[in-house]
Design an enzyme around this catalytic site. Structure first.
Site, mmCIF file in Angstrom:
data_model
loop_
_atom_site.group_PDB
_atom_site.id
_atom_site.type_symbol
_atom_site.label_atom_id
_atom_site.label_comp_id
_atom_site.label_asym_id
_atom_site.label_seq_id
_atom_site.Cartn_x
_atom_site.Cartn_y
_atom_site.Cartn_z
ATOM 1 C CB THR A 162 -1.013 0.059 1.245
ATOM 2 O OG1 THR A 162 -0.076 0.019 2.515
ATOM 3 C CG2 THR A 162 -1.673 -1.076 1.518
ATOM 4 C CG HIS A 163 0.485 4.450 1.250
ATOM 5 N ND1 HIS A 163 -0.237 5.480 1.309
ATOM 6 C CD2 HIS A 163 -0.402 3.670 2.047
ATOM 7 C CE1 HIS A 163 -1.463 5.574 1.717
ATOM 8 N NE2 HIS A 163 -1.339 4.343 2.596
ATOM 9 C CB SER A 284 19.487 0.411 -25.199
ATOM 10 O OG SER A 284 20.283 1.505 -25.556
ATOM 11 C CE LYS A 290 17.233 1.283 -21.111
ATOM 12 N NZ LYS A 290 16.763 2.431 -21.035
ATOM 13 C CG ASN A 292 14.401 -0.335 -23.184
ATOM 14 O OD1 ASN A 292 14.813 -0.289 -22.079
ATOM 15 N ND2 ASN A 292 15.012 0.021 -24.228
ATOM 16 C CD GLU A 297 8.170 1.783 -21.479
ATOM 17 O OE1 GLU A 297 8.899 2.731 -21.575
ATOM 18 O OE2 GLU A 297 9.089 0.707 -22.106
ATOM 19 C CE LYS A 332 -20.088 7.357 -39.510
ATOM 20 N NZ LYS A 332 -20.732 8.409 -38.337
HETATM 21 N N1 ARG Z 1 -22.085 10.313 -43.126
HETATM 22 C C1 ARG Z 1 -23.187 10.481 -42.322
HETATM 23 C C2 ARG Z 1 -23.018 10.335 -40.475
HETATM 24 O O1 ARG Z 1 -22.128 9.540 -40.517
HETATM 25 C C3 ARG Z 1 -24.581 9.695 -42.496
HETATM 26 C C4 ARG Z 1 -25.845 10.554 -42.219
HETATM 27 C C5 ARG Z 1 -25.893 11.407 -43.038
HETATM 28 N N2 ARG Z 1 -27.200 12.323 -42.750
HETATM 29 C C6 ARG Z 1 -27.338 13.642 -43.232
HETATM 30 N N3 ARG Z 1 -28.430 14.255 -42.978
HETATM 31 N N4 ARG Z 1 -26.290 14.197 -43.899
HETATM 32 O O2 ARG Z 1 -23.439 10.877 -39.695
#
Ligand code: ARG
Length: 463
Positions: A162-163, A284, A290, A292, A297, A332
């Site tokens: 601990t610590h 290294s 070394k 590593n 990491e 995305k």
């Molecule tokens: N490529 C767009 C997105 O990923 C798809 C939906 C587009 N819709 C729109 N009304 N422009 O959000």
């Protein structure tokens, strides 16, 4: 060709199109996109919204497109056509364009009663569903790897910290099993999130639903969802399940990072508790001594990116008015990045652990002074209040340190100098192994409890 040519006199500025295109990122959703389109077109035909023959043609062409993309015959790269230098806006438009090229005008019927807004919401849920099952499989594999190491080192005693200070002796297996419990909760978080992912947004349209007699339950069933998202506005405008997934990823990375950090410290010359295999360490170019722990990491380092991914999407969502806004397209990259990172790190960690050797002798040699609590407990059992016992044991430790001897090396006579309560039976507790055996509580470090847990985990992981 653009999907809204009718309304516009001039086309989108090429730079603006390039700026707004998500194809380079969302092309990896092509399978999900086609899966969703096939369910949609089947439903349209079943409900008599489009002729069955057209439906069949579209379906066949979509399958063909999927095969062509898979084989690399049709590339979803930004430049669709040399003459036009057309940059498709996203994966949905690229596939639709290809479809129309293949089957002619009837390809345009696919988008009846659908918008890209419900389409992308659907694609991402299909993607999440698949990713969750992959991540959960990797967590299980990681747990099994830890269990193998715990079992192989079942007798090894180490200083518990601990610590970052030596605290009490524990079993190395107990320490390792703590990580099995942690990532099990991560796995549960992913599974729990899956319940909310498994609802279909398809049929929500742009935001208000549609006047075509579609059957949302039918497409939901075809795609293996449990239910539909019932509010069409909600269905196209939220990204909460994506955020939940990112948060489960961030938590998993946090756990991996702590474990990685320990392996990094433990590989140092000062600790010398473990040696990670050559295949997962680097040397290294100028310092021959070394070795590593780069992979560990990097796992620790990549945790920062995944936290960033979570923060990025939370921030995109903050303040967005209902319903769809183009900002949502920015979900995305963080989503894919976090998913790729967590899957890579889980499988790297398992492989790295497989090559890691635990240095039992060194662990045990470092377990000095771990018995101070036992000394205090001894006095408590003889009737002293714990606070008093604690103070006496503390003084003994300080004096031993000054004399450079261990608690075991201090003669009984000297102990009795600190308290008359010390007797011959002190020797029994001044033994690390017997001190472990004395632990009784559930989940403690006693070899019996640890073995019990190990067996239980092995059963759970063989499910
Ligand atoms: N490529 C767009 C997105 O990923 C798809 C939906 C587009 N819709 C729109 N009304 N422009 O959000």
């Amino acid at each position: 060709m653009k999907a809204w040519n009718g309304r516009f006199r001039t086309r989108l500025d090429p730079a603006a199109l390039k700026f707004s295109s998500s194809l380079a990122v969302d092309k990896r959703l092509y399978k999900e996109d086609i899966e969703g389109s096939i369910a949609h077109v089947e439903m349209l035909a079943r409900k008599g919204i489009i002729p069955t023959r057209d439906g069949r043609k579209i379906k066949r062409a979509l399958r063909g497109i999927e095969r062509e993309i898979g084989k690399g015959k049709f590339s979803l790269d930004a430049k669709m056509n040399n003459r036009e230098r057309f940059v498709a806006e996203d994966v949905h438009m690229a596939i639709e364009k290809k479809l129309i090229e293949k089957v002619g005008e009837i390809g345009g019927k696919l988008h009846t009663a659908r918008s890209r807004n419900d389409q992308i919401a659907l694609d991402e849920r299909l993607y999440l569903r698949r990713s969750i099952s992959i991540v959960c499989g990797l967590i299980l594999q990681f747990q099994k790897r830890i269990l193998t190491e715990a079992e192989r080192n079942i007798d090894v005693i180490m200083p518990g910290y601990t610590h970052l200070q030596h605290a009490q002796p524990i079993l190395l297996a107990h320490h390792l099993l703590a990580y099995v419990s942690m990532v099990e909760r991560d796995r549960e978080r992913f599974i729990d999130c899956l319940r909310r992912v498994s609802r279909s947004p398809l049929g929500a349209g742009a935001l208000a639903g549609t006047s075509f007699p579609i059957d949302r339950n039918m497409t939901a069933r075809k795609l293996g969802f449990n239910a539909v998202l019932e509010n069409s506005i909600d269905a196209v405008s939220d990204r909460d399940v994506q955020i939940e997934f990112l948060s489960a990823c961030a938590m998993t990375m946090m756990h991996l990072s702590r474990f990685a950090e320990e392996l990094i410290l433990w590989s140092s010359h000062e600790w010398n508790f473990v040696e990670i295999g050559d295949a997962f360490t680097t040397g290294s170019s100028i310092m021959p001594q070394k070795k590593n722990p780069d992979i560990a990491e990097l796992i620790r380092g990549k945790t920062g990116r995944v936290y960033g991914d979570l923060m990025a999407l939370l921030t995109v969502m903050k303040g967005l008015p209902l319903a769809y806004n183009r900002d949502l397209q920015e979900d995305k990259e963080p989503l894919f990045d976090a998913c790729d990172t967590v899957t890579d790190c889980l499988s790297m960690f398992s492989s790295m652990l497989k090559t890691t050797r635990f240095n039992a002798r060194r662990f045990e040699r470092m377990s000095d002074f771990l018995l101070a609590t036992e000394v205090a407990d001894y006095l408590v059992r003889k009737g002293l209040p714990f606070r008093k016992a604690h103070a006496i044991a503390g003084t003994i430790v300080r004096d031993c340190l000054a004399k450079n001897i261990s608690l075991e090396e201090l003669p009984l006579k000297s102990y009795q100098h600190y308290s008359k309560l010390f007797g011959k039976d002190l020797r029994q507790i001044l033994n690390i192994r017997s001190s472990l055996l004395q632990k009784k509580s559930i989940g403690s470090t006693s070899p019996r409890e640890v073995r019990k847990l190990l067996i239980r985990w092995k059963k759970t992981c063989d499910r």
